[in-house]
Design a protein around this motif. Structure first.
Motif, mmCIF file in Angstrom:
data_model
loop_
_atom_site.group_PDB
_atom_site.id
_atom_site.type_symbol
_atom_site.label_atom_id
_atom_site.label_comp_id
_atom_site.label_asym_id
_atom_site.label_seq_id
_atom_site.Cartn_x
_atom_site.Cartn_y
_atom_site.Cartn_z
ATOM 1 N N VAL A 32 -49.779 31.066 3.729
ATOM 2 C CA VAL A 32 -50.462 30.113 4.607
ATOM 3 C C VAL A 32 -51.974 30.216 4.432
ATOM 4 C CG1 VAL A 32 -51.003 29.591 7.020
ATOM 5 C CG2 VAL A 32 -48.623 29.920 6.316
ATOM 6 N N ASN A 33 -52.498 31.425 4.367
ATOM 7 C CA ASN A 33 -53.947 31.597 4.194
ATOM 8 C C ASN A 33 -54.425 31.032 2.857
ATOM 9 O OD1 ASN A 33 -55.420 33.065 6.449
ATOM 10 N ND2 ASN A 33 -53.607 34.366 6.238
ATOM 11 N N ILE A 34 -53.659 31.257 1.807
ATOM 12 C CA ILE A 34 -54.033 30.705 0.498
ATOM 13 C C ILE A 34 -53.999 29.178 0.538
ATOM 14 C CG2 ILE A 34 -53.307 30.498 -1.909
ATOM 15 C CD1 ILE A 34 -52.277 33.408 -1.691
ATOM 16 N N ALA A 35 -52.938 28.622 1.114
ATOM 17 C CA ALA A 35 -52.806 27.168 1.175
ATOM 18 C C ALA A 35 -53.921 26.546 2.010
ATOM 19 C CB ALA A 35 -51.440 26.795 1.753
ATOM 20 N N MET A 36 -54.239 27.165 3.157
ATOM 21 C CA MET A 36 -55.284 26.611 4.014
ATOM 22 C C MET A 36 -56.664 26.730 3.352
ATOM 23 S SD MET A 36 -53.782 25.251 6.548
ATOM 24 C CE MET A 36 -52.537 24.866 5.314
ATOM 25 N N PHE A 58 -61.899 32.108 9.980
ATOM 26 C CA PHE A 58 -60.971 31.156 9.350
ATOM 27 C C PHE A 58 -59.609 31.804 9.080
ATOM 28 C CE2 PHE A 58 -59.169 29.258 5.494
ATOM 29 C CZ PHE A 58 -59.130 27.920 5.837
ATOM 30 N N PHE A 59 -59.617 32.940 8.392
ATOM 31 C CA PHE A 59 -58.360 33.584 8.022
ATOM 32 C C PHE A 59 -57.677 34.224 9.230
ATOM 33 C CE2 PHE A 59 -60.721 33.467 3.996
ATOM 34 C CZ PHE A 59 -59.786 32.805 3.206
ATOM 35 N N ALA A 60 -58.477 34.755 10.160
ATOM 36 C CA ALA A 60 -57.883 35.339 11.366
ATOM 37 C C ALA A 60 -57.168 34.272 12.193
ATOM 38 C CB ALA A 60 -58.969 36.015 12.203
ATOM 39 N N THR A 61 -57.761 33.084 12.256
ATOM 40 C CA THR A 61 -57.141 31.993 13.010
ATOM 41 C C THR A 61 -55.840 31.550 12.349
ATOM 42 O OG1 THR A 61 -59.318 31.230 13.753
ATOM 43 C CG2 THR A 61 -57.483 29.661 13.896
ATOM 44 N N ASN A 62 -55.879 31.391 11.010
ATOM 45 C CA ASN A 62 -54.652 31.021 10.292
ATOM 46 C C ASN A 62 -53.541 32.040 10.536
ATOM 47 O OD1 ASN A 62 -55.853 28.765 9.157
ATOM 48 N ND2 ASN A 62 -56.534 29.859 7.325
ATOM 49 N N THR A 63 -53.920 33.312 10.459
ATOM 50 C CA THR A 63 -52.930 34.380 10.650
ATOM 51 C C THR A 63 -52.369 34.359 12.063
ATOM 52 O OG1 THR A 63 -54.022 35.773 8.990
ATOM 53 C CG2 THR A 63 -52.574 36.875 10.586
ATOM 54 N N ALA A 64 -53.252 34.188 13.055
ATOM 55 C CA ALA A 64 -52.802 34.183 14.451
ATOM 56 C C ALA A 64 -51.856 33.022 14.731
ATOM 57 C CB ALA A 64 -54.010 34.119 15.385
ATOM 58 N N ILE A 65 -52.199 31.839 14.224
ATOM 59 C CA ILE A 65 -51.339 30.672 14.451
ATOM 60 C C ILE A 65 -49.978 30.864 13.773
ATOM 61 C CG2 ILE A 65 -51.047 28.218 13.935
ATOM 62 C CD1 ILE A 65 -54.079 27.916 14.269
ATOM 63 N N THR A 66 -50.003 31.404 12.553
ATOM 64 C CA THR A 66 -48.749 31.630 11.826
ATOM 65 C C THR A 66 -47.854 32.621 12.562
ATOM 66 O OG1 THR A 66 -49.884 31.218 9.725
ATOM 67 C CG2 THR A 66 -47.756 32.338 9.618
ATOM 68 N N LEU A 67 -48.450 33.737 13.002
ATOM 69 C CA LEU A 67 -47.673 34.749 13.724
ATOM 70 C C LEU A 67 -47.159 34.204 15.052
ATOM 71 C CD1 LEU A 67 -49.815 37.964 13.066
ATOM 72 C CD2 LEU A 67 -47.653 37.310 11.984
ATOM 73 N N ALA A 68 -47.970 33.376 15.702
ATOM 74 C CA ALA A 68 -47.544 32.794 16.978
ATOM 75 C C ALA A 68 -46.343 31.868 16.772
ATOM 76 C CB ALA A 68 -48.699 32.027 17.611
ATOM 77 N N LEU A 69 -46.363 31.084 15.691
ATOM 78 C CA LEU A 69 -45.234 30.204 15.397
ATOM 79 C C LEU A 69 -43.963 31.011 15.132
ATOM 80 C CD1 LEU A 69 -46.849 27.482 13.098
ATOM 81 C CD2 LEU A 69 -45.790 27.100 15.329
ATOM 82 N N ILE A 70 -44.084 32.060 14.327
ATOM 83 C CA ILE A 70 -42.912 32.877 13.988
ATOM 84 C C ILE A 70 -42.376 33.585 15.229
ATOM 85 C CG2 ILE A 70 -42.115 34.876 12.672
ATOM 86 C CD1 ILE A 70 -44.123 34.068 10.485
#
Length: 641
Positions: A32-36, A58-70
């Motif tokens: 996800v971080n690479i794609a974003m 930027f990367f912390a936000t992507n990671t947080a959103i991804t983990l929240a979805l999972i």
């Protein structure tokens, strides 16, 4: 590998599942971080990729959103599955079969499930049928053996003989007894979570396709609509990483267990043509109608690791298949290659009384003593005379409110009967008039039928709403307390009833005690109780029986002097000891059960009071009944279609 080793293996597989799940999450977060990052680069005209160009966090936000979805997806799905086996069966499109069903095929299925439950000493599971599925398939689901359900397809009912259906149910009982079910439900929740990214990506694509996007002020770069669509497309593609890991995880934890369940089905029924015939018909149905074990329901892929046969064909077979090839399973069952069979629908009266097998006790479907593996319970001994349940009892165990009356009838005493009936008039007026009638019918049965009757009534009792179950347990407690004392028979019934109907019992019991010596005082209580109960029938002092039990558990360092006198024992202590023993690690439980069996003496047959107590202890520990205990109970059958 015995029952408890299987339970421990299931726990270790849970750790494997967690490791694989963690790797999947790490891979998804990285992707996800690479794609974003690439999408961000695309949106910036003339941008040269470089970490400094990204917005802060930027990367912390992507990671947080991804983990929240999972995490959110996993928690939501686990909440949806909070009802255990019932939720999974309904998720697959199953319909609950009423215990009182008069449909010939459903009656045959219920009888086979009841046979297996009585043989293994566990509560009879609820039964579901997937009416819209013409293929041959089945699964068992639940958090523990006391709230398990068995689900079969309509094709299994219409295309399998009784022996083959029995083999399929034996396969599913293996999953119930070996601790597979809880792991399988956890797997559903975890895999739903890691596949949430694909769903989120699909929603972004749909939203991007439908919105009216405007360009930036300088009219350069992609529109917002295009950004959303491409972002969603990237996330949808990344979601397939979750699907890849999902298949890998399911294959890692389920394929070998299917081989074990097949072998256990043969051991249960002593008939390789049972499960073998069912698998051969799945193979034949796949060849002739492209049907086999295929499930049409949209949730089939999500539940694929639960089924008897692969519910969907897939290009990712082999390493990523949740089920071994049918031919390989057949080779292991028969020891050679065998041909598949045609699987036409059987005549409608195939299960009618005129076409049924000769009346035989459940024992006839068991296996000989020499062939009995250590982890399976016996189906009894073939010298027992088969008995038929009286019609009034047979009807009562299959209807929820009548089953409540039967429970009350089991608790009805002689001296305190008037007091108990007065309690029932106040607490359960609907059943009060039926209780004496059922008590009279139960009184004509051997005492060894009392606990099996409770096992048979469980599917009906579990149909009650939670409030009615609580009322049943509370009324049972009042009936027991009517004479201000607790007898051994009442304690046994109360223990089994509470373990199987209390909504808080057995759902997610943690392992708090790794070794038996951590429960030394509790073991003293249980061994002392067994020794005192068994001593009269064994004809030896309780101290000698206690010493026999202590020898089987050398790690406890107990001796005959540790025997607690009867006056020092009370059932409150015993309940606490059982609660603690329930939290033992799986591999620590066999030593306790073997010690209790040794303390019960060598009487053959085992006295009923001792067998009843051991059966209640096994129910409290969620363990199958040992053969020596099961052999005490007379085998019953009724309208054996």
């Amino acid at each position: 590998m015995n029952f408890f080793e299987q339970q421990d293996h299931a726990r270790r597989q849970t750790r494997t599942l967690i490791i694989l799940f963690t790797l999947a999450v790490i891979a998804i977060v990285a992707a996800v971080n690479i794609a974003m990052a690439l999408v961000w680069s695309w949106t910036q005209t003339g941008y040269v990729p470089g970490m400094r160009a990204y917005p802060k966090g930027f990367f912390a936000t992507n990671t947080a959103i991804t983990l929240a979805l999972i995490a959110g997806g996993t928690l939501i799905e686990m909440f949806n599955l909070r009802d255990g086996g019932d939720a999974v069966a309904k998720m697959a499109g199953g319909r609950l079969v009423a215990p009182s069903s008069t449909d010939v095929q459903e009656r045959r299925l219920l009888n086979v499930v009841e046979e297996m439950a009585l043989a293994s000493g566990i509560a009879c599971p609820k039964v579901y049928v997937m009416d819209r599925e013409d293929a041959i398939n089945a699964f068992a689901a639940g958090y523990n053996q006391d709230e398990a359900v068995v689900t079969v397809t309509r094709g299994a009912l219409t295309r399998l003989t009784r022996d083959e259906l029995q083999g399929v149910i034996g396969h599913e009982f293996s999953h119930i007894l070996n601790g597979d079910m809880r792991l399988n439900i956890r797997l559903i929740g975890l895999l739903f979570g890691i596949q949430m990214i694909a769903g989120f990506g699909q929603h972004l694509m749909d939203f991007g396709s439908s919105m009216w996007g405007a360009r930036n002020r300088d009219d350069k770069g992609p529109s917002g609509r295009a950004i959303l669509f491409v972002t969603g497309l990237a996330l949808l593609a990344i979601g397939y990483i979750g699907i890849f890991f999902g298949r890998l995880i399911k294959a890692a934890v389920s394929r070998q267990r299917e081989f074990l369940a097949d072998a256990s089905a043969v051991q249960f029924t002593r008939n390789p043509d049972g499960i073998g015939g069912a698998l051969r018909k799945i193979g034949g149905l796949s060849r002739s109608m492209q049907l086999g074990s295929r499930i049409q329901h949209p949730n089939a892929e999500q539940l694929s690791h639960l089924f008897l046969g692969a519910p969907r064909t897939s290009l990712t077979s082999g390493l990523f298949s949740t089920h071994p090839p049918i031919q390989e399973r057949l080779r292991r069952i028969y020891g050679r290659s065998v041909d598949v069979l045609d699987a036409p629908e059987l005549p409608g009266d195939v299960a009618s009384p005129d076409a049924r097998l000769a009346d035989i006790p459940y024992a006839a479907t068991g296996f000989a003593e020499a062939e009995r593996p250590s982890h399976w319970v016996a189906f009894g001994s073939e010298e027992y005379e088969a008995r038929t349940l009286p019609p009034e009892i047979d009807s009562a165990v299959r209807e929820p409110h009548a089953a409540c009356a039967m429970v009350y009838a089991l608790l009805l005493g002689e001296a305190e009967r008037d007091t108990q009936l007065g309690i029932l008039e106040k607490e359960a007026p609907q059943q009060a008039s039926l209780v004496p009638f059922l008590a009279e019918a139960i009184g004509r049965l051997p005492k060894s039928a009392r606990l099996p009757l409770l096992d048979l009534a469980m599917p009906a009792l579990k149909q009650l709403p939670d409030s009615a179950k609580d009322a049943l347990l509370a009324t049972a407690d009042r009936l027991i307390a009517a004479d201000n004392k607790l007898t051994l028979a009442e304690f046994v019934l109360q223990t089994v009833l509470t373990r199987r109907l209390d909504p808080h019992a057995g759902r997610a019991t943690p392992v708090r005690y790794a070794r038996l010596e951590m429960l030394k005082e509790d073991c003293k209580v249980l061994l002392s109780l067994i020794a005192h109960v068994a001593a009269p029938g064994a004809g030896v002092p309780a101290s000698a029986l206690f010493a026999n039990g202590a020898k089987r558990c050398e790690e406890l360092a107990l001796s005959a002097s540790d025997l607690k006198p009867v006056a020092a024992l009370d059932y409150a202590q015993v309940k606490i000891a059982l609660d603690h023993a329930h939290q033992l690690a799986p591999l620590a439980k066999p030593a306790l059960i073997k010690a209790l069996l040794a303390a019960a003496g060598d009487s053959d047959p085992m006295p009923l009071a001792t067998a009843d107590l051991l059966r209640a202890i096994c129910a409290a520990l969620e363990a199958p009944v040992p053969p020596a205990v099961a052999a005490t109970y007379t085998n019953y059958h009724w309208d054996q279609v």
